[in-house]
Every structure is written in structure tokens, then in C-alpha cells.
Design an enzyme around this catalytic site. Structure first.
Site, short mmCIF file in Angstrom:
data_model
loop_
_atom_site.label_atom_id
_atom_site.label_comp_id
_atom_site.label_asym_id
_atom_site.label_seq_id
_atom_site.Cartn_x
_atom_site.Cartn_y
_atom_site.Cartn_z
N ASN A 92 0.83 -0.97 -0.57
CA ASN A 92 -0.38 -0.10 0.42
C ASN A 92 0.63 0.94 0.29
O ASN A 92 0.29 2.46 -0.36
CB ASN A 92 -1.01 0.35 1.62
CG ASN A 92 -1.40 1.18 1.58
OD1 ASN A 92 -2.36 1.39 0.68
ND2 ASN A 92 -1.15 1.86 2.26
N SER A 148 -3.23 3.78 -8.86
CA SER A 148 -4.18 5.13 -8.87
C SER A 148 -4.64 5.25 -10.38
O SER A 148 -4.10 4.96 -11.15
CB SER A 148 -3.13 5.94 -9.21
OG SER A 148 -3.71 7.30 -8.97
N TYR A 162 4.94 10.34 -10.27
CA TYR A 162 3.52 9.47 -9.25
C TYR A 162 2.63 8.80 -10.49
O TYR A 162 3.03 7.49 -10.52
CB TYR A 162 2.71 10.51 -8.74
CG TYR A 162 1.60 9.57 -7.98
CD1 TYR A 162 1.88 8.89 -6.28
CD2 TYR A 162 0.26 9.36 -7.87
CE1 TYR A 162 1.16 8.32 -5.80
CE2 TYR A 162 -0.22 9.18 -7.67
CZ TYR A 162 -0.49 8.28 -6.01
OH TYR A 162 -1.48 7.38 -5.37
N LYS A 166 3.15 4.78 -11.28
CA LYS A 166 1.69 3.48 -10.79
C LYS A 166 1.50 2.74 -12.17
O LYS A 166 0.59 1.60 -11.91
CB LYS A 166 0.43 4.39 -10.45
CG LYS A 166 0.90 5.60 -8.97
CD LYS A 166 0.93 4.75 -7.65
CE LYS A 166 0.59 4.86 -6.74
NZ LYS A 166 1.42 4.16 -5.19
N1 LIG Z 1 -5.11 9.45 -0.83
C1 LIG Z 1 -5.32 9.42 -2.44
O1 LIG Z 1 -6.64 9.84 -2.45
C2 LIG Z 1 -4.54 7.86 -3.10
C3 LIG Z 1 -5.26 8.16 -4.07
C4 LIG Z 1 -4.80 6.74 -4.81
C5 LIG Z 1 -4.03 6.21 -4.59
N2 LIG Z 1 -2.95 6.35 -3.87
C6 LIG Z 1 -2.77 5.28 -3.32
O2 LIG Z 1 -2.94 4.72 -1.56
C7 LIG Z 1 -1.93 4.55 -1.12
C8 LIG Z 1 -1.89 4.68 0.24
O3 LIG Z 1 -2.14 5.93 0.42
P1 LIG Z 1 -2.78 6.61 1.88
O4 LIG Z 1 -3.88 7.95 1.49
O5 LIG Z 1 -3.50 6.29 2.84
O6 LIG Z 1 -1.55 7.82 2.02
P2 LIG Z 1 -0.70 7.72 3.07
O7 LIG Z 1 -2.00 8.46 4.52
O8 LIG Z 1 0.01 8.55 3.76
O9 LIG Z 1 0.08 6.57 3.62
C9 LIG Z 1 0.70 5.64 2.58
C10 LIG Z 1 1.10 4.56 3.86
O10 LIG Z 1 2.71 4.00 3.27
C11 LIG Z 1 3.86 3.78 3.76
N3 LIG Z 1 4.66 4.68 3.38
C12 LIG Z 1 5.44 5.77 2.89
N4 LIG Z 1 6.34 6.27 1.89
C13 LIG Z 1 7.14 4.74 2.77
C14 LIG Z 1 8.21 4.04 2.69
N5 LIG Z 1 9.35 4.92 1.70
N6 LIG Z 1 8.34 3.10 3.32
C15 LIG Z 1 8.01 2.37 4.34
N7 LIG Z 1 6.29 3.04 4.14
C16 LIG Z 1 6.13 3.99 3.52
C17 LIG Z 1 3.40 5.43 5.23
O11 LIG Z 1 3.53 4.64 6.67
P3 LIG Z 1 5.52 5.59 6.96
O12 LIG Z 1 5.20 6.90 6.48
O13 LIG Z 1 5.21 5.72 8.29
O14 LIG Z 1 6.69 5.12 5.83
C18 LIG Z 1 2.03 5.31 5.01
O15 LIG Z 1 1.61 4.46 5.94
C19 LIG Z 1 -0.37 5.21 -1.74
O16 LIG Z 1 0.51 3.93 -2.64
C20 LIG Z 1 -1.14 6.22 -2.66
O17 LIG Z 1 -0.47 6.88 -3.96
C21 LIG Z 1 -4.05 7.48 -2.39
#
Ligand SMILES: NC(=O)c1ccc[n+]([C@@H]2O[C@H](COP(=O)([O-])OP(=O)(O)OC[C@H]3O[C@@H](n4cnc5c(N)ncnc54)[C@H](OP(=O)(O)O)[C@@H]3O)[C@@H](O)[C@H]2O)c1
Length: 268
Positions: A92, A148, A162, A166
Site C-alpha cells: 500500500n 491510482s 507519480y 503507478k
Molecule cells: N489518498 C489518495 O487520494 C490516493 C489516491 C490514489 C492512490 N493512493 C495510493 O494509496 C496508497 C495509500 O495512500 P494514503 O492516502 O493512505 O496515504 P498515507 O496515509 O500517506 O499512507 C501511506 C503509507 O505508506 C507508508 N510509506 C510511505 N513511504 C514509505 C516508505 N518509504 N517505506 C515504508 N512505508 C512507507 C506510510 O508509512 P510511514 O510514513 O510510516 O513510512 C503510510 O503508512 C498509496 O500508495 C497512494 O499512492 C492514494
């Protein structure tokens, strides 16, 4: 009493200290799963574990940085050492910072960092997870990779690093699905639109600055571009994650499942 959907299953979630990963970790644990919560932030990981323990769920936090090859391997190895197997992997994590620029304005280090974490590390995670699953008895194993809509159906402007990464996640998920279907491993990707997490509001702040408008104006523009008129809650996304990783989705593999409130329905 009916058996819970993930009773006795081991669920590994790299990227579950916040947002969708956190909501999914809690939901998997409520459904009987033994969950490995992971990320770089120990304090946030501990909060997820505390929440899961509060309803007598089973979970362990393993600190791991997906920028580190050693940490990626260690995460799978430790999961096997603690729980003996992996039934579900929900990869994720993703890199979101330093994503907004015109394609000619990114520097090479920024481009490489996005490809390295969001794409290559996703492949490395899958590589170790698949090898572990192949050593287990044949079953219905599931890998779900966070993609995404910006990567599923075409390139998006101003966040191309990004979106390129993806796209790679989507492509590798489809390749793996075909290669391991006969081995009992399903691989899908989740094409998210906009989810109401901390990350997205930081991103919207940066995007509003880039366009020279206020965050409120941007929020209004975004909401009006979504047929359902709002962002998804992390719980709504977790519901989809659990379905795709459950045996109820036993005939779904190689799919990019879009969850975007209808946003991409005009062009995908
Ligand atoms: N939010 C949106 O609108 C959206 C839309 C489309 C896709 N997505 C995708 O959905 C996923 C989750 O997004 P979210 O919105 O839930 O974001 P989030 O709250 O920022 O969660 C991202 C997670 O990934 C972890 N992470 C990031 N970089 C990392 C690294 N280098 N090593 C280990 N862990 C890492 C973070 O943990 P730590 O910071 O503790 O390391 C956190 O647990 C992502 O892949 C994002 O691209 C999100």
C-alpha cells in the site's frame, strides 16, 4: 457463530501506519486476520497495534523503509518468522512528496526516487511475497498493489512521476497475475481516485499553490469532478481491499479495480 473471512490468515501490509493501510489493517484484524503493520513511523504503527489489541485482535508492527532493499526482504522474513506464512499481501505504500511539477522540470534524482520507491520496491515486495507463498501449500493467496487512476488509464499532468510509477505497478500486477494464476496466487491492483487521508490534503495544498488558487477552491473543483461529489473515506477503500483479498473474489485476478466515485467513468 459464522467463521470470520480472514480467520487464521496472515496479512502483510507494507504502508499501514496511516490512511487506507491503517483502516485496512484494523478491518483485516476485525475479520480474524493476523496482521503485520509496517511503515517508517514507529509511533503511528504502535497506535494501529493498540487499536487492534483494544478489540483483542492479533497484530505486530515491523518497522521497515521501502527505500531499503534490506528492509524489504527483512519484512517478509520477519513475517514468516513470527507467523509462519503469508496469505495476503496488501502493498500500500507510495511516494507522494516532490511529485508536482511539469515533466521537463523534474530533476533526475526526483524521477529516480519515485520509480525506486513506488515502482521498484513494489516489485521487490511482490518478489519476496510470491516466493514465500510458493513454498506454502497451494491455496487462494492474494496480492493487492496500490495504484491510482492516474496510472491506470493515461498520464496525468503535473504529477507525471507519480503517474508513471503507478502505471508500472499496474503493469507488473497484470504480468504477475498471469504467471502465478495456476499456482493459486491472485494479483490485482487498486486504482484509487481521491481518498480522504492526511496525504491527500497535503497534496491538495501543494497543488492549489501550483495552480495559484486557494485550497478551498481546489477542494470545490475536485469535488465537482467526482460524480459522487466527495472523496472516499479510508473505510470505504478498506471495504474494497478486504473483498479483493478474500475468497469471495476468488475469480478476480489481473484486474485494475478502480475506486474513484465515478471520476474516470467518462474515459476508462
Ligand atoms: N489518498 C489518495 O487520494 C490516493 C489516491 C490514489 C492512490 N493512493 C495510493 O494509496 C496508497 C495509500 O495512500 P494514503 O492516502 O493512505 O496515504 P498515507 O496515509 O500517506 O499512507 C501511506 C503509507 O505508506 C507508508 N510509506 C510511505 N513511504 C514509505 C516508505 N518509504 N517505506 C515504508 N512505508 C512507507 C506510510 O508509512 P510511514 O510514513 O510510516 O513510512 C503510510 O503508512 C498509496 O500508495 C497512494 O499512492 C492514494
Amino acid at each position: 457463530m459464522s467463521r470470520k473471512r480472514f480467520q487464521d490468515k496472515v496479512i502483510l501490509i507494507p504502508g499501514s501506519t496511516s490512511g487506507v493501510g491503517k483502516a485496512s489493517a484494523i478491518a483485516f484484524a476485525k475479520e480474524g486476520g493476523k496482521v503485520v503493520v509496517s511503515g517508517r513511523r514507529e509511533d503511528r504503527g504502535q497506535q494501529v497495534i493498540d487499536k487492534i489489541k483494544s478489540f483483542s485482535g492479533e497484530a505486530t508492527f515491523i518497522k521497515a523503509d521501502m527505500a531499503s532493499r534490506d528492509d524489504i526482504k527483512k519484512l517478509t522474513d520477519e513475517t514468516i518468522r513470527i507467523y509462519g506464512r503469508i496469505d495476503v499481501a496488501f502493498n500500500n505504500f507510495g511516494k507522494h512528496d516532490e511529485a508536482i511539477a511539469l515533466i521537463a522540470d523534474y530533476d533526475e534524482e526526483c524521477f529516480d526516487a519515485h520509480m525506486d520507491i513506488s515502482m521498484k520496491s513494489m516489485w521487490l515486495c511482490m518478489k519476496h511475497q510470491i516466493k514465500a507463498m510458493l513454498k506454502q501449500e497451494k491455496g487462494d493467496y492474494a496480492i493487492l498493489n496500490s495504484s491510482s487512476i492516474s496510472g491506470v488509464g493515461g498520464g496525468w499532468p503535473f504529477i507525471s512521476v507519480y503517474s508513471i510509477a503507478k502505471s508500472g505497478v499496474d503493469s507488473m500486477s497484470k504480468s504477475a497475475a498471469q504467471e502465478y494464476a495456476q499456482k493459486g496466487i491472485r494479483v490485482n491492483s487498486l486504482g484509487g481516485g481521491f481518498f480522504d487521508t492526511e496525504m491527500i490534503h497535503i497534496y491538495f495544498e501543494e497543488l492549489a499553490q501550483f495552480y495559484g488558487i486557494t485550497k478551498k477552491q481546489l477542494d470545490e473543483q475536485i469535488n465537482s469532478s467526482i460524480p459522487l461529489g466527495r472523496l472516499a473515506t479510508p473505510q470505504e477503500v478498506a471495504n474494497t481491499v478486504l473483498f479483493l483479498c478474500s475468497s469471495e473474489a476468488s475469480y478476480i485476478t489481473g484486474a485494475s479495480i478502480v475506486i474513484d466515485g465515478g471520476m474516470s467513468s467518462k474515459y476508462l
